[in-house]
Design a protein around this motif. Structure first.
Motif, PDB file in Angstrom:
ATOM      1  N   LYS A 328       0.841  -1.203   0.000  1.00 52.10           N
ATOM      2  CA  LYS A 328       0.000   0.000   0.000  1.00 52.10           C
ATOM      3  C   LYS A 328       0.875   1.252   0.000  1.00 52.10           C
ATOM      4  O   LYS A 328       0.570   2.231  -0.677  1.00 52.10           O
ATOM      5  CB  LYS A 328      -0.921   0.011   1.231  1.00 52.10           C
ATOM      6  N   GLY A 332       1.239   4.328  -2.594  1.00 50.76           N
ATOM      7  CA  GLY A 332       0.897   5.622  -1.991  1.00 50.76           C
ATOM      8  C   GLY A 332      -0.450   5.614  -1.294  1.00 50.76           C
ATOM      9  O   GLY A 332      -1.045   6.666  -1.070  1.00 50.76           O
ATOM     10  N   LEU A 333      -0.940   4.432  -0.955  1.00 52.78           N
ATOM     11  CA  LEU A 333      -2.287   4.363  -0.389  1.00 52.78           C
ATOM     12  C   LEU A 333      -2.272   3.976   1.094  1.00 52.78           C
ATOM     13  O   LEU A 333      -3.085   3.172   1.545  1.00 52.78           O
ATOM     14  CB  LEU A 333      -3.155   3.399  -1.198  1.00 52.78           C
ATOM     15  N   LEU A 335      -2.387   6.378   3.415  1.00 50.00           N
ATOM     16  CA  LEU A 335      -2.723   7.694   3.946  1.00 50.00           C
ATOM     17  C   LEU A 335      -3.351   7.668   5.332  1.00 50.00           C
ATOM     18  O   LEU A 335      -2.998   8.453   6.209  1.00 50.00           O
ATOM     19  CB  LEU A 335      -3.718   8.303   2.941  1.00 50.00           C
TER      20      LEU A 335
ATOM     21  N   ASP B  46     -10.368   4.863  -4.690  1.00 50.43           N
ATOM     22  CA  ASP B  46      -8.962   4.827  -5.105  1.00 50.43           C
ATOM     23  C   ASP B  46      -8.596   3.484  -5.737  1.00 50.43           C
ATOM     24  O   ASP B  46      -7.842   3.438  -6.712  1.00 50.43           O
ATOM     25  CB  ASP B  46      -8.027   5.189  -3.939  1.00 50.43           C
ATOM     26  N   GLU B  58       0.438   7.195  -8.431  1.00 51.04           N
ATOM     27  CA  GLU B  58       0.452   8.545  -7.851  1.00 51.04           C
ATOM     28  C   GLU B  58      -0.697   9.390  -8.406  1.00 51.04           C
ATOM     29  O   GLU B  58      -1.172  10.312  -7.750  1.00 51.04           O
ATOM     30  CB  GLU B  58       1.812   9.239  -8.071  1.00 51.04           C
ATOM     31  N   SER B  61      -3.175   8.377  -5.724  1.00 47.38           N
ATOM     32  CA  SER B  61      -2.870   8.722  -4.324  1.00 47.38           C
ATOM     33  C   SER B  61      -2.789  10.238  -4.131  1.00 47.38           C
ATOM     34  O   SER B  61      -3.189  10.755  -3.094  1.00 47.38           O
ATOM     35  CB  SER B  61      -1.573   8.044  -3.880  1.00 47.38           C
ATOM     36  N   SER B  87      -9.688   1.851  -0.397  1.00 42.30           N
ATOM     37  CA  SER B  87      -8.536   0.993  -0.118  1.00 42.30           C
ATOM     38  C   SER B  87      -8.378   0.686   1.365  1.00 42.30           C
ATOM     39  O   SER B  87      -7.619  -0.213   1.726  1.00 42.30           O
ATOM     40  CB  SER B  87      -7.249   1.647  -0.627  1.00 42.30           C
TER      41      SER B  87
END
Lengths: 338, 338
Positions: A328, A332-333, A335, B46, B58, B61, B87
Motif C-alpha cells: 500500500k 501511496g495508499l 494515507l 482509489d 500517484e 494517491s 482501499s
C-alpha cells in the motif's frame, strides 16, 4: 541441491476434498521434513477452492477441518509450521486486488497451467472470473508470506513465473525491493497414479485411497487396483511398468531391496497379483492405521482443531498485513494508517 | 418519483483527478440535497482508480485528499454523509473475491458499460484483469453498504444489473435474503459538455473547469469556450443548441427566466458572444469563489481532512465487515470467527 536455512516455504491445498495417498507421497511427507529445516507456512486454500465451486461452497467449507486433521495426523507440527486459513486473511484479497491491476487478461489467458486446467474442467463459456484470476491470488499468497521456495511440480512453474513478474512490477513501482522473488522446489517424487491407473486421483472418482480410509476400504481399493492386464496366470512373466501395485510399493514400502526382488520375480513369472496385492495391502494398513487413529482423535475435538487453525491464522495475519502495508505504501495508499 | 426515507445511497468518485463543474452539476449538488433525506455513503474509489492506473498509482494517491476537500467545499457534510476510502476497507476486496467466483468472464466481456470503456481507453491486448473485473468490485461496494438507491446515468445501468445478478446468486446460495437488490436513481440533469464542446470533460484535456480553478483560469476557460461558429457578427442570429456557453448558463445560472430571454435575443441576432460569456464568467466566479476558498482552507489542514476521512472510513468498515460476515456465513466460511 541444498538451500539456505532462511528460505521460507509456502505450500497449501485447495480444501475441496479429503487428502489421499497422492497428497501424502507428493507433498505431505516432504512438508514433514521441511518443517525441521525451514520456516514453513501451509495455507488451507478455501478461497481458491471456491474459484470452481462458487455455487457449491459446502464442498469447500465441509473440508477445512478435515484437511487440518490430515495435516496433523501425518505429522505436520503446528509449533513448527504455520497452518492458516486463506479466507480469514483479508490481506490476501487486498493484495490480489492490487496485483490484478498489474496483470493483463491476455497474460492470464496465456498461462499454460491455467489453460490446461480450464480445458480439463470444461468450463466452456462459464469460466468464473475468479478462476481465470487465480494465478494473481496465488501471487498474493506467495508474496504475503515472503515465501522464497515453493514446492511444486513442473506443471506449476508458470504460476511462479507469473508471481515473479508481479513481484518485479511492484518493486519497480515502489522503486525499491519490497517483495522477494520465489524459486521452485521441484519434487523428485513421481506423481502417484490413481488406483485404476487411468485418470487423476480423486475421491469423487473412487480411485483414491484417502488418509482416513477404513481398513475395509483399503482392502477393497487394493483388490481392485490395476496391475498388468496380460498377466493372466501366476507362472506368466508380468510387467512392472504401469503396474499400479508396484508403483505404490515403490513409493510407500519401507524396504526397497525387498520390492526390487519382488519386481524381478514378477517379471520372470511365478509371482501372482494376489501376493503383490497382499504385500501392498499390509504396507498400506500399517502406514494408515496410526494416521487414521490420530485423524479421528483430532476430528473428535473440532474445537481444538479450530483453535490450532485460528492460532496459525492470527500469526499469518500479522505477517500478511505487514506485506500489505508495504505494498500500500508503494502505491501511496497508506494515507489513513488504519 | 419519491423514495422511502430508509433508502440507502451509495455514490463515489474514482480519485484520478480533480473534480470539476461536470461533477458539480452531474452529481455533487444532488448529493448535497440527498444527504438531507437519506443515509448516504460516498466512496473515494482509489482502488477503482488503480484499475487503469496500475503503473501510475500517484495519479490516484495524489488526489484522495483533493477529492475529499472538493466534497466538503461544495457542502457535503461529514456528519450527514459517510465519506470513506475504498482501499482502507478490506471487506470490499474480500467481497470482490467471493463474488468473482459467481460471475463468468464472458458475462464481464458482454457488459455494455465495460465494453464501451474498454474501447474508449484503447487497452487493446493490455486490458488489466482488474479493469475487466471492476463491475464485480462495484457490486462489492454497493452491497457492502446495503445500498438500495444508486445515482447513475443511463450508461451505468448495466453495472447495477450485474450487481443485482450477484445479489440474487448470493441469496440463492445463502437460501435466504442476506443482500438487497439496488435500484438506479436516474438523474434528470443532462451531462455538462466540455468547454470545447467536443470531447469528454477532463482535466488532462484542459477542457474542464475544476472546482478549485483560479479566477484567471475561469476567465480563460470561458473566453475559449465553444459557442456558435457561424455566429460571426453580433447582429447575426445565433444558435443556442450546442452552444456551450448557454448549456453552462442553463445548468448553473440561478435566474432561468433571464437566461431564456438571453437565448431569445441570441437567436434573433444582436447579442454577442462577448456579452454571453461575460454573464457566464460572472456566474462562475460567483459560484466558485466560496467553493475555492473553503477548498483551500481544507487543503491547508490536511491532517484534519485525513481525520474526517478516517472517521467515515472506520464507520464504513463496521458496516462493510458486517455484510462480509453475512456473506462468509452464506459460503460456510465463518469457521474461525476472527
Amino acid at each position: 541441491m541444498t538451500y539456505p536455512q532462511q528460505e521460507k516455504i509456502l505450500t497449501g491445498d485447495r480444501a475441496t476434498g479429503l487428502l489421499h495417498l497422492g497428497h501424502f507421497v507428493g507433498s505431505l511427507s516432504q512438508r514433514v521434513s521441511l518443517q525441521e529445516v525451514y520456516q514453513q507456512t501451509i495455507l488451507v486454500a478455501d478461497m481458491q477452492g471456491l474459484t470452481d465451486n462458487g455455487n457449491t461452497p459446502e464442498k469447500v467449507s465441509d473440508n477445512i477441518l478435515n484437511v487440518v486433521a490430515d495435516y496433523l495426523a501425518v505429522g505436520i507440527d503446528p509449533d513448527k509450521t504455520t497452518i492458516c486459513l486463506q479466507s480469514a486473511l483479508p490481506a490476501l484479497a487486498e493484495l490480489t486486488q492490487f496485483y490484478s491491476n498489474l496483470v493483463t487478461v491476455s497474460r492470464l489467458e496465456r498461462n499454460p497451467t491455467v489453460k490446461a486446467e480450464i480445458a480439463s474442467k470444461q468450463f466452456g463459456r462459464s469460466l468464473p472470473a475468479g478462476f481465470l484470476c487465480y494465478p494473481i491470488s496465488q501471487a498474493a499468497d506467495i508474496t504475503a508470506f515472503n515465501a522464497t521456495l515453493i514446492p511444486v511440480g513442473d506443471d506449476q512453474l508458470p504460476m511462479l513465473e507469473q508471481t515473479n513478474e508481479i513481484v518485479r512490477k511492484v518493486n519497480s513501482i515502489a522503486k525499491r525491493k519490497i517483495l522477494t522473488e520465489c524459486k521452485p522446489l521441484l519434487t523428485s517424487v513421481p506423481r502417484l497414479p490413481s488406483t485404476d491407473g487411468k485418470s487423476k486421483m480423486s475421491k469423487s472418482m473412487g480411485n483414491a485411497i484417502t488418509l482416513g480410509a477404513t481398513p475395509k476400504a483399503i482392502t477393497a481399493a487394493v483388490k481392485a487396483m490395476y496391475t498388468d492386464p496380460n498377466h493372466l496366470r501366476i507362472e506368466d512373466p508380468g510387467q512392472v511398468k504401469g503396474n499400479v501395485v508396484f508403483t505404490y510399493l515403490d513409493a510407500l514400502h519401507p524396504d526397497s531391496d525387498y520390492i526390487n526382488q519382488l519386481k524381478e520375480r514378477y517379471r520372470q513369472g511365478g509371482l501372482g497379483d494376489g501376493t503383490t496385492k497382499k504385500i501392498l495391502e499390509e504396507c498400506l494398513q500399517d502406514l494408515l492405521a496410526p494416521i487414521r487413529k490420530k485423524r479421528e482423535a483430532f476430528l473428535d475435538n473440532k474445537g481444538e482443531l479450530a483453535a490450532i487453525l485460528r492460532k496459525g491464522t492470527l500469526l499469518a495475519r500479522e505477517e500478511s498485513n505487514d506485506v500489505l502495508q508495504r505494498v500500500k505504501q508503494a502505491f501511496g495508499l497508506n494515507l489513513l494508517d488504519i
